[in-house]
Design an enzyme around this catalytic site. Structure first.
Site, short mmCIF file in Angstrom:
data_model
loop_
_atom_site.label_atom_id
_atom_site.label_comp_id
_atom_site.label_asym_id
_atom_site.label_seq_id
_atom_site.Cartn_x
_atom_site.Cartn_y
_atom_site.Cartn_z
CD GLU A 178 -2.76 1.30 2.47
OE1 GLU A 178 -2.67 0.44 3.36
OE2 GLU A 178 -3.60 2.22 2.49
CE LYS A 220 -5.98 -0.23 1.86
NZ LYS A 220 -6.63 -0.82 3.02
P1 13P Z 1 -9.39 4.15 4.23
O1 13P Z 1 -10.23 3.36 3.24
O2 13P Z 1 -10.22 4.74 5.33
O3 13P Z 1 -8.48 5.10 3.56
O4 13P Z 1 -8.49 3.09 4.97
C1 13P Z 1 -7.90 2.09 4.26
C2 13P Z 1 -6.64 1.70 4.89
O5 13P Z 1 -6.47 0.57 5.29
C3 13P Z 1 -5.57 2.70 5.01
O6 13P Z 1 -4.38 2.06 5.33
#
Ligand code: 13P
Length: 339
Positions: A178, A220
């Site tokens: 991510e 992600k």
């Molecule tokens: P949000 O969808 O609230 O941005 O959170 C996702 C997430 O896991 C951020 O690390």
């Protein structure tokens, strides 16, 4: 679907019609969310809240996996006292775990951050695997401004994401990679496109260089959006087109799926954007596009819950609704009038 190999798990996480619930808010973040509804952030209340989400009848129709926080993976369901990862597994929902230790100041930059948590990671993963986790999450945080992100920040975060991903795969967990570019700021959607493409190319270069198997990971990313304070806000169709174009340039087709973060978008926008992207791909495309939303899946449920067990059915209805609408969006079958 079996969870025997990294590729099985990764494919199950992003299968069409389901997506991931990010419920891995750290204790300080969870406290912030609870403050907004006037509920004290105790371990007991956090357990009650997560129990409400995870025991929502039928949530497994739309939720393929749940990202847990360290505290939650050790807690149990309230009614039956079943360890939470076992409860999820019994529903066919894959338990996952946030393993990074947060974003910390990156030396030599003007306030930028690098995510820490590599020290001792292998040992922690062994324990999480034994507790039932089959995937992990590591979040890098980058900002857009006149001077940011710097190339040092982009490469330091990409390097750490790749090291984390390689360690996960060696220990039988699918890494969610991510690299989140925050959408706070006045930047245009074009700025967001350029930076997102750069960050993804750098991240995939590091993943390749460190021997990460693309087939056994999930990306992600943020969507390509106008900065929230930008005066020109892009339309849903522009967001969809620019995000898909950016991803098609930078994400190898061997990656089975892309599960977006919601990043502070409204619930409706998060569903509409995902839907428009899936309509563009029209059931094709190299990867499945799904959700790994935190706020955009939980916000209405958190409000409806308000810290009272009397409100659990209403809160579960609210969570079920958002999960169902986002599941439709993974097939391009969502419409605003379903709201
Ligand atoms: P949000 O969808 O609230 O941005 O959170 C996702 C997430 O896991 C951020 O690390």
């Amino acid at each position: 679907m079996s969870w025997d190999s990294l590729t099985d798990i990764a494919n199950a996480m992003v299968e069409k019609g389901r997506g991931i619930l990010a419920a891995d808010e750290s204790t300080p973040t969870c406290t912030k969310r609870f403050d907004s509804i006037g509920v004290e952030s105790t371990a007991e209340n956090r357990n009650a809240y997560r129990d409400m989400l995870f025991t929502t009848p039928g949530m497994e129709e739309f939720i393929s996996g749940v990202i847990l926080f360290d505290e939650t993976i050790r807690q149990s369901t309230l009614k039956d006292g079943v360890p939470i990862p076992d409860h999820l597994t019994s529903l066919g929902v894959i338990p996952g775990i946030k393993v990074d230790k947060g974003a910390h100041p990156l030396a030599g930059t003007d306030g930028e951050k690098v995510t820490e948590g590599l020290d001792g990671l292998a040992d922690r993963l062994k324990e999480y695997y034994d507790l039932g986790a089959r995937f992990a999450k590591w979040r890098a945080v980058l900002t857009i401004s006149d001077d940011a992100p710097s190339s040092e920040c982009v490469s330091a975060n990409a390097h750490a994401l790749a090291r984390y991903a390689a360690i996960c795969q060696e220990h039988g967990l699918v890494p969610i990679v991510e690299p989140e570019i925050l959408m706070d700021g006045i930047h245009t959607i074009e700025d967001s496109f350029v930076i997102t493409e750069e960050v993804l190319h750098t991240t995939f270069y590091e993943l390749y260089a460190q021997g990460v198997t693309y087939e056994g990971m999930v990306l992600k990313p943020n969507m390509v959006l106008s900065g929230y304070e930008c005066t020109a806000q892009a339309s849903v169709d522009e967001v969809a087109e620019m995000t898909v174009t950016c991803l098609s340039r930078a994400v190898p087709s061997a990656v089975p799926g892309i599960a977006f973060l919601s990043g502070g978008q409204t619930d409706e926008k998060a569903s509409a954007h995902l839907n428009a992207m899936n309509q563009l791909l029209n059931g094709g495309g190299p990867w499945n596009l799904t959700y790994s939303y935190g706020r955009a899946l939980q916000a209405p449920a958190l409000k409806a819950w308000g810290g009272s067990s009397d409100n659990v059915p209403a809160a579960q209805d609210a969570f079920y609704k958002r999960a169902r609408l986002n599941a439709l969006a993974t097939k391009g079958e969502y419409a605003a009038n379903m709201e």
